[in-house]
Design an enzyme around this catalytic site. Structure first.
Site, mmCIF file in Angstrom:
data_model
loop_
_atom_site.group_PDB
_atom_site.id
_atom_site.type_symbol
_atom_site.label_atom_id
_atom_site.label_comp_id
_atom_site.label_asym_id
_atom_site.label_seq_id
_atom_site.Cartn_x
_atom_site.Cartn_y
_atom_site.Cartn_z
ATOM 1 N N GLU A 24 7.186 60.692 47.600
ATOM 2 C CA GLU A 24 8.112 60.597 46.473
ATOM 3 C C GLU A 24 7.755 61.610 45.394
ATOM 4 O O GLU A 24 6.580 61.816 45.073
ATOM 5 C CB GLU A 24 8.094 59.186 45.887
ATOM 6 C CG GLU A 24 9.121 59.019 44.772
ATOM 7 C CD GLU A 24 9.131 57.624 44.183
ATOM 8 O OE1 GLU A 24 10.139 57.268 43.555
ATOM 9 O OE2 GLU A 24 8.141 56.889 44.345
ATOM 10 N N HIS B 154 5.052 55.444 47.962
ATOM 11 C CA HIS B 154 5.777 55.273 46.693
ATOM 12 C C HIS B 154 4.940 55.867 45.563
ATOM 13 O O HIS B 154 3.717 55.755 45.552
ATOM 14 C CB HIS B 154 6.009 53.780 46.438
ATOM 15 C CG HIS B 154 6.594 53.467 45.096
ATOM 16 N ND1 HIS B 154 5.863 52.878 44.084
ATOM 17 C CD2 HIS B 154 7.836 53.666 44.593
ATOM 18 C CE1 HIS B 154 6.635 52.707 43.027
ATOM 19 N NE2 HIS B 154 7.829 53.173 43.298
ATOM 20 N N ASN B 155 5.605 56.524 44.597
ATOM 21 C CA ASN B 155 4.879 57.154 43.484
ATOM 22 C C ASN B 155 3.662 57.924 43.996
ATOM 23 O O ASN B 155 2.536 57.751 43.515
ATOM 24 C CB ASN B 155 4.443 56.098 42.460
ATOM 25 C CG ASN B 155 5.608 55.595 41.622
ATOM 26 O OD1 ASN B 155 6.720 56.106 41.709
ATOM 27 N ND2 ASN B 155 5.362 54.574 40.827
ATOM 28 N N GLU C 44 13.359 61.678 42.982
ATOM 29 C CA GLU C 44 13.888 60.880 41.879
ATOM 30 C C GLU C 44 14.150 61.880 40.755
ATOM 31 O O GLU C 44 13.222 62.323 40.065
ATOM 32 C CB GLU C 44 12.898 59.799 41.469
ATOM 33 C CG GLU C 44 12.756 58.672 42.475
ATOM 34 C CD GLU C 44 14.061 57.936 42.715
ATOM 35 O OE1 GLU C 44 14.888 57.865 41.780
ATOM 36 O OE2 GLU C 44 14.273 57.440 43.827
ATOM 37 N N ASP D 235 8.880 62.212 41.483
ATOM 38 C CA ASP D 235 9.584 61.704 40.300
ATOM 39 C C ASP D 235 9.680 62.857 39.304
ATOM 40 O O ASP D 235 8.701 63.190 38.627
ATOM 41 C CB ASP D 235 8.777 60.543 39.713
ATOM 42 C CG ASP D 235 9.658 59.538 39.003
ATOM 43 O OD1 ASP D 235 10.797 59.881 38.704
ATOM 44 O OD2 ASP D 235 9.185 58.413 38.739
ATOM 45 N N HIS E 19 5.278 59.635 35.990
ATOM 46 C CA HIS E 19 5.990 58.366 35.916
ATOM 47 C C HIS E 19 6.634 58.280 34.540
ATOM 48 O O HIS E 19 5.954 58.048 33.536
ATOM 49 C CB HIS E 19 5.025 57.201 36.156
ATOM 50 C CG HIS E 19 5.705 55.932 36.569
ATOM 51 N ND1 HIS E 19 6.625 55.891 37.593
ATOM 52 C CD2 HIS E 19 5.604 54.657 36.106
ATOM 53 C CE1 HIS E 19 7.050 54.653 37.753
ATOM 54 N NE2 HIS E 19 6.448 53.891 36.855
#
Length: 752
Positions: free
Chosen positions: A337, A307-308, A386, A339, A352
């Protein structure tokens, strides 16, 4: 103490690459475009430490340990070198990447040949150090500690130096015992130990009573273990399916005494060597390679997921880095991931959103993913997008993905007919899948020419729509425009909103998948576990940490694996118990990032519920007997304080279905991190062994505050070997701790 540098030199005596490092040379250290300084680097005589002068004005000198190096990379592969050097300097550049969070050391040589020589020589010394057995590392470590205690460099050891040495190796003894030990070895009554007296002292120090007992029980032939004696040990104690040929092979491999080897005998020294190697490790060596069926549909596997992935620290102001992707991929993470947000000059960036985290270029991340995706595993990598970008920058995202990943990118379903199930990891070897929004159904992937839609609107209900922080709350269930070019490369992982299991079963295709915030996923796993498991028999589910975890902490992944969830995404950048468990889960099957789920999580007739166990094929009652015998050479936690000695205890933890979760610990031992001995027995009843994990934790006991972690090791119960076994210890970052380990006896038996 004459053996200075034997660890690093082991097998490399006279090697020209070793001599090159010992002589050293000047390299340019690169921090930025404006800060590039020439520094002199050389390998010290211990062959384990690199020395360099960091500031000529102050004559300040620094060192780093070869043991702390994760890898050495040729070229401008680090983020720093890629940003701060010219493409024409590619062949002169290399990077030293350290374990943990220490910054990458970016260097530039005078020419390409010199750079190649440094990389080759450093990799040779690093590889040589890693090839040493735990016993060899332990011997060299003790010798190094002796050298450090010998303050006047006379190759002798007086009583004061002996006490200093004992503290170096993490053991505190009272003055009376130290004096008795010293007198026992000072045969010459000279007031100092030297030569054979030091050897005698070393033998007394490293003597292991528990090995004497085990060896004595089986050494029935002329005071040694014959081949038949050793075979009896393997069959009776280790419970191994073994043959005479296997016993002979192990004797040939570990016995150093040629006379004994010719007789097919094993001496106590050879036996100790065997006990400390991987053949006697708790982890089944057969599971170090891919051994599971890799031809099942993709959703039948747990998939190591991050994640991230771009973050190296917290989620508010921490740095984003391509290095974070490299580290995750090199740990065989198979779902990363991205983003994505609009960036300057029309180039999409990754960071982020709505925070102070730094930004990195999307195209640089895709390039790094291509370069490192299949270094440690050949099995497919999922890019979880994302997407917060404008349509124009989405088109550029799609261009970068297609142009950089090339034929490795899956751009249409495999085969000639519309699929009804996922392809297997085997079929997708070396391939990339994109997870994200799609404008239409998968059948249009066979008829692109008929699709004239350039863009369309889709709901933004994944993480972007969750209330990850107050600044995002207004975006819940908002719509975003999606470029057709980006939509078209989403094939097997189309993101959709979750509207319940019944809706998913009746309305969604197999490739339509949902992402769940941890609280939602835990609620489903607790209240509707069987339905969740059946949902995951047909589809993929991705779980991600709550946005409130701004410190990049992690949740417990085990209940989600129990519910059959495949993509249980964790913050790889954060050392934690949860990451230790994740590392243990994906340790087996060649550490390839894919673990086949138990059959009862893949068969539609199953009514398995991990929270309410009924009769079924999952109930395979086992009793795990663990005897924690001893530990060897535990590290000092406070190396700055010479008198700081650890008080170790061992805890054995079981993670699995709720009924199986358990934890038991030994008493602590005062002031002995060198060779503590417990001889404590524990018993665990385990009902669903296929989902159980075993974690060993060694802590420094503290009466006034929380215990400090010394080391840990986690593995699946199905990979545990019976008998007398060594347990290697890892630090909080998941890296091996040199010569440290536990010695245990394991017996996994069928329950009643």
């Amino acid at each position: 103490m004459e053996a200075n540098g034997t660890a690093g030199r082991h097998g490399l005596e006279g090697d020209p690459d070793l001599q090159f490092l010992l002589a050293g040379g000047s390299l340019t250290k690169v921090r930025s475009r404006s800060w590039q300084k020439v520094r002199f680097y050389k390998l010290q005589e211990d062959c384990k430490t690199v020395w360099y002068e960091s500031n000529k004005f102050f004559k300040r000198k620094q060192t780093f340990s070869i043991d702390d190096v994760d890898s050495v990379r040729n070229g401008r592969q680090s983020e720093g070198l890629n940003k701060n050097t010219k493409p024409t300097e590619e062949d002169r550049c290399f990077s030293i990447v350290f374990k943990g969070r220490k910054k990458v050391l970016d260097l530039m040589a005078g020419d390409d040949q010199e750079a190649d020589r440094w990389v080759k020589a450093l990799n040779k010394v690093i590889g040589n150090m890693r090839s040493l057995s735990r016993q060899q590392k332990g011997e060299h470590w003790i010798i190094d500690c002796m050298r450090k205690a010998d303050k006047n460099d006379d190759n002798k050891m007086n009583l004061k130096e002996l006490k200093r040495f004992l503290r170096h190796i993490n053991i505190e003894v009272d003055d009376t015992y130290a004096e008795e030990l010293f007198k026992k070895c000072d045969h010459s009554n000279s007031g100092s130990l030297e030569d054979s007296e030091i050897k005698h002292f070393y033998d007394l120090l490293t003597h292991r009573e528990e090995i004497d007992v085990i060896y004595g029980n089986y050494a029935q032939t002329e005071g040694q273990m014959s081949m038949r004696d050793f075979l009896n040990f393997l069959l009776n104690e280790q419970r191994e399916e073994t043959t005479t040929a296997d016993a002979v092979r192990l004797i040939d491999k570990y016995e150093m005494d040629e006379t004994a080897k010719q007789k097919k005998h094993m001496t106590k020294d050879g036996f100790l060597m065997y006990l400390q190697h991987e053949d006697c490790a708790i982890f089944n060596p057969a599971h170090k390679d891919v051994y599971q069926d890799m031809n099942q549909p993709l959703n039948h596997y747990y998939i190591s997921s991050s994640h991230n992935t771009y973050l190296t620290k917290d989620q508010l102001k921490g740095p984003s880095s391509t290095e974070a992707y490299i580290r995750a991929l090199m740990k065989s993470c198979r779902c990363v991931e991205l983003d994505c947000w609009d960036g300057a000059n029309g180039e999409p960036v990754i960071y982020h959103g709505y925070t102070l985290t730094s930004k990195i270029l999307f195209r640089d991340v895709i390039q790094v993913i291509k370069d490192y995706a299949f270094k440690t595993s050949d099995y497919p990598v999922i890019l979880s997008l994302e997407n917060h970008c404008s349509v124009d920058q989405q088109r550029l995202m799609a261009h970068h993905i297609v142009s950089i990943l090339g034929d490795a990118l899956v751009t249409k379903p495999l085969g000639t007919n519309l699929p009804t199930t996922f392809p297997s990891p085997q079929e997708l070897k070396g391939k990339f899948l994109v997870k994200g929004k799609r404008l239409n159904k998968l059948d249009t992937a066979f008829s692109y020419n008929n699709n004239t839609m350039e863009e369309g609107s889709v709901s933004e209900e994944d993480e972007a729509a969750e209330q990850e922080n107050g600044q995002r709350a207004h975006q819940k269930k908002s719509k975003i425009k999606l470029a057709r070019e980006l939509s078209d490369i989403v094939i097997y992982c189309k993101s959709v909103h979750f509207n319940g299991f019944e809706h998913a079963r009746e309305n969604l295709a197999f490739y339509e998948m949902s992402s769940f915030k941890e609280s939602k996923a835990f609620n489903l796993a607790d209240s509707s576990a069987t339905a969740f498991i059946h949902h995951n028999m047909d589809k993929l589910s991705r779980i991600y940490p709550a946005g409130s975890r701004t410190d990049s902490s992690n949740y417990n992944p085990v209940p989600l694996w129990n519910a059959g969830c495949q993509i249980v995404a964790l913050n790889f950048q954060t050392p934690s118990k949860e990451m230790h468990i994740n590392q243990g889960r994906f340790l087996s099957n060649g550490a390839c990032g894919y673990i086949l789920k138990p059959e009862f999580q893949r068969t539609t007739s199953s009514d398995f519920d991990p929270n309410v166990l009924s009769r079924g094929p999952w109930l395979r009652h086992k009793t795990l007997h663990v005897m924690v015998i001893s530990a060897q050479q535990l590290p000092k936690l406070n190396v700055e304080k010479q008198k700081s000695i650890v008080d170790p205890l061992v805890r054995v933890e079981i993670y699995g279905v709720p009924t199986d979760n358990a934890s038991k610990e030994t008493h602590y031992i005062d002031n002995n991190g060198f060779n503590p001995m417990w001889n404590e027995r524990f018993q665990f009843d385990i009902l669903v062994p296929e989902l159980a994990m075993v974690r060993f934790v060694v802590e420094d006991y503290d009466t006034t505050s929380q215990n400090d972690l010394i080391g840990q090791y986690c593995l699946p119960l199905t990979s545990v070997q019976n008998g007398y076994r060594n347990v290697p210890l890892l630090n909080k970052n998941g890296d091996a701790i040199g010569s440290s380990g536990l010695f245990v006896h394991i017996m996994l038996l069928d329950g009643e």
